[in-house]
Design a protein around this motif. Structure first.
Motif, PDB file in Angstrom:
ATOM      1  N   MET A  61       0.846  -1.180   0.000  1.00 29.74           N
ATOM      2  CA  MET A  61       0.000   0.000   0.000  1.00 29.74           C
ATOM      3  C   MET A  61       0.891   1.243   0.000  1.00 29.74           C
ATOM      4  O   MET A  61       1.698   1.439   0.905  1.00 29.74           O
ATOM      5  N   THR A  62       0.773   2.053  -1.023  1.00 31.67           N
ATOM      6  CA  THR A  62       1.536   3.299  -1.099  1.00 31.67           C
ATOM      7  C   THR A  62       0.715   4.421  -0.490  1.00 31.67           C
ATOM      8  O   THR A  62      -0.464   4.587  -0.809  1.00 31.67           O
ATOM      9  N   VAL A  63       1.347   5.185   0.399  1.00 30.30           N
ATOM     10  CA  VAL A  63       0.700   6.338   1.026  1.00 30.30           C
ATOM     11  C   VAL A  63       1.363   7.593   0.474  1.00 30.30           C
ATOM     12  O   VAL A  63       2.590   7.711   0.492  1.00 30.30           O
ATOM     13  N   THR A  64       0.549   8.513  -0.020  1.00 28.04           N
ATOM     14  CA  THR A  64       1.068   9.759  -0.586  1.00 28.04           C
ATOM     15  C   THR A  64       0.546  10.936   0.227  1.00 28.04           C
ATOM     16  O   THR A  64      -0.643  10.996   0.560  1.00 28.04           O
ATOM     17  N   LYS A  65       1.464  11.859   0.542  1.00 26.80           N
ATOM     18  CA  LYS A  65       1.117  13.053   1.312  1.00 26.80           C
ATOM     19  C   LYS A  65       1.697  14.282   0.608  1.00 26.80           C
ATOM     20  O   LYS A  65       2.766  14.213   0.003  1.00 26.80           O
ATOM     21  N   GLU A  66       0.983  15.394   0.742  1.00 27.26           N
ATOM     22  CA  GLU A  66       1.483  16.660   0.204  1.00 27.26           C
ATOM     23  C   GLU A  66       1.334  17.745   1.260  1.00 27.26           C
ATOM     24  O   GLU A  66       0.421  17.705   2.075  1.00 27.26           O
ATOM     25  N   ARG A  67       2.254  18.682   1.201  1.00 24.20           N
ATOM     26  CA  ARG A  67       2.206  19.832   2.114  1.00 24.20           C
ATOM     27  C   ARG A  67       2.641  21.057   1.317  1.00 24.20           C
ATOM     28  O   ARG A  67       3.729  21.075   0.747  1.00 24.20           O
ATOM     29  N   ASN A  68       1.767  22.060   1.287  1.00 28.39           N
ATOM     30  CA  ASN A  68       2.058  23.292   0.560  1.00 28.39           C
ATOM     31  C   ASN A  68       1.871  24.473   1.503  1.00 28.39           C
ATOM     32  O   ASN A  68       0.752  24.754   1.937  1.00 28.39           O
ATOM     33  N   THR A  69       2.981  25.112   1.842  1.00 32.01           N
ATOM     34  CA  THR A  69       2.950  26.308   2.682  1.00 32.01           C
ATOM     35  C   THR A  69       3.744  27.398   1.983  1.00 32.01           C
ATOM     36  O   THR A  69       4.284  27.185   0.897  1.00 32.01           O
ATOM     37  N   LYS A  70       3.855  28.545   2.614  1.00 32.71           N
ATOM     38  CA  LYS A  70       4.686  29.623   2.056  1.00 32.71           C
ATOM     39  C   LYS A  70       6.171  29.280   2.141  1.00 32.71           C
ATOM     40  O   LYS A  70       6.989  29.908   1.496  1.00 32.71           O
ATOM     41  N   GLU A  71       6.497  28.254   2.949  1.00 28.65           N
ATOM     42  CA  GLU A  71       7.893  27.883   3.173  1.00 28.65           C
ATOM     43  C   GLU A  71       8.327  26.646   2.392  1.00 28.65           C
ATOM     44  O   GLU A  71       9.476  26.549   1.977  1.00 28.65           O
ATOM     45  N   THR A  72       7.410  25.704   2.198  1.00 27.07           N
ATOM     46  CA  THR A  72       7.760  24.460   1.509  1.00 27.07           C
ATOM     47  C   THR A  72       6.605  23.954   0.658  1.00 27.07           C
ATOM     48  O   THR A  72       5.435  24.177   0.984  1.00 27.07           O
ATOM     49  N   LYS A  73       6.973  23.269  -0.404  1.00 24.43           N
ATOM     50  CA  LYS A  73       6.027  22.491  -1.205  1.00 24.43           C
ATOM     51  C   LYS A  73       6.634  21.094  -1.287  1.00 24.43           C
ATOM     52  O   LYS A  73       7.697  20.904  -1.880  1.00 24.43           O
ATOM     53  N   ILE A  74       5.936  20.139  -0.681  1.00 24.41           N
ATOM     54  CA  ILE A  74       6.489  18.788  -0.563  1.00 24.41           C
ATOM     55  C   ILE A  74       5.473  17.772  -1.052  1.00 24.41           C
ATOM     56  O   ILE A  74       4.292  17.853  -0.731  1.00 24.41           O
ATOM     57  N   ARG A  75       5.979  16.823  -1.820  1.00 28.46           N
ATOM     58  CA  ARG A  75       5.199  15.634  -2.200  1.00 28.46           C
ATOM     59  C   ARG A  75       6.009  14.422  -1.766  1.00 28.46           C
ATOM     60  O   ARG A  75       7.177  14.287  -2.134  1.00 28.46           O
ATOM     61  N   LEU A  76       5.376  13.569  -0.973  1.00 33.15           N
ATOM     62  CA  LEU A  76       6.075  12.430  -0.394  1.00 33.15           C
ATOM     63  C   LEU A  76       5.190  11.205  -0.512  1.00 33.15           C
ATOM     64  O   LEU A  76       4.005  11.257  -0.185  1.00 33.15           O
ATOM     65  N   SER A  77       5.755  10.111  -1.008  1.00 32.93           N
ATOM     66  CA  SER A  77       5.035   8.839  -0.977  1.00 32.93           C
ATOM     67  C   SER A  77       5.928   7.793  -0.340  1.00 32.93           C
ATOM     68  O   SER A  77       7.152   7.828  -0.481  1.00 32.93           O
ATOM     69  N   VAL A  78       5.279   6.885   0.399  1.00 36.01           N
ATOM     70  CA  VAL A  78       5.989   5.853   1.150  1.00 36.01           C
ATOM     71  C   VAL A  78       5.277   4.521   0.935  1.00 36.01           C
ATOM     72  O   VAL A  78       4.053   4.458   0.954  1.00 36.01           O
ATOM     73  N   ASP A  79       6.076   3.497   0.757  1.00 34.86           N
ATOM     74  CA  ASP A  79       5.560   2.132   0.699  1.00 34.86           C
ATOM     75  C   ASP A  79       6.575   1.242   1.389  1.00 34.86           C
ATOM     76  O   ASP A  79       7.745   1.620   1.539  1.00 34.86           O
ATOM     77  N   LYS A  80       6.144   0.083   1.825  1.00 29.51           N
ATOM     78  CA  LYS A  80       7.087  -0.890   2.374  1.00 29.51           C
ATOM     79  C   LYS A  80       7.675  -1.663   1.211  1.00 29.51           C
ATOM     80  O   LYS A  80       6.977  -1.993   0.255  1.00 29.51           O
TER      81      LYS A  80
END
Length: 193
Positions: A1-20
């Protein structure tokens, strides 16, 4: 199962996905030393990470490091959502030449970080070593883990931080692996969400 998260602020724009898994990770945080540590985390934790970051590293590496910790913690919490037959506890000692680190993890649902590390210097390259604790604090709180990390012996600061990342990854891998016993690993009958 792949989990994808995003975070967009004035300081960072991040896209992260994690799987085992054991595949190669793709990590581009804009912070070379952090890329290296996350690669070690993925390798020793048996995770596959895909991380891209556009951060305000012209200011410093704080926001990028902390925000990756937040997203990685959220993703780990989601990966460990089914607690019905996990080991729950994991411990790992990792030597790195003259250095020795220990991490103990409890997938408890009760976030707490004990972090005891007196680093030999304040920088590794341009990376500020006080950000190591910030990263693990953000990850621990958002993954809802109880974590005790101790740098038992030091010497070279790069080795000190590397041993901590590796020991955390291995302890987390052990805690989240499937147990031979098919029951919730809590005498209370519940693990906090």
């Amino acid at each position: 199962m792949t989990v994808t998260k995003e975070r967009n602020t004035k300081e960072t724009k991040i896209r992260l996905s994690v799987d085992k898994g054991l595949k190669e990770s793709s990590i581009d945080t804009g912070v070379g030393f952090l890329n290296h540590m996350l690669d070690l985390f993925a390798f020793h934790g048996h995770y596959v990470l895909d991380v891209t970051v556009d951060g305000d590293t012209d200011v410093d590496d704080h926001h990028t490091t902390e925000d990756i910790g937040i997203l990685l913690g959220q993703a780990i919490a989601e990966l460990n959502q089914d607690k019905s037959s996990i080991e729950r506890y994991g411990t790992a000692y990792v030597p790195m030449d003259e250095t020795l680190a220990r991490t103990v993890v409890d997938i408890s649902g009760r976030p707490y970080l004990h972090f005891d590390a007196d680093f030999s210097s304040q920088k590794v390259g341009r990376f500020d070593v006080q950000l190591v604790k910030e990263f693990f604090y953000a990850l621990t709180m958002h993954a809802r883990l109880t974590v005790h990390m101790d740098l038992l012996r030091g010497g070279n600061t790069h080795h000190e931080i590397e041993a901590l990342f590796k020991s955390f990854a291995q302890a987390l891998r052990k805690a989240s692996q499937s147990s031979d016993v098919s029951r919730l690993p809590s005498s209370k009958g519940v693990i906090e969400e």
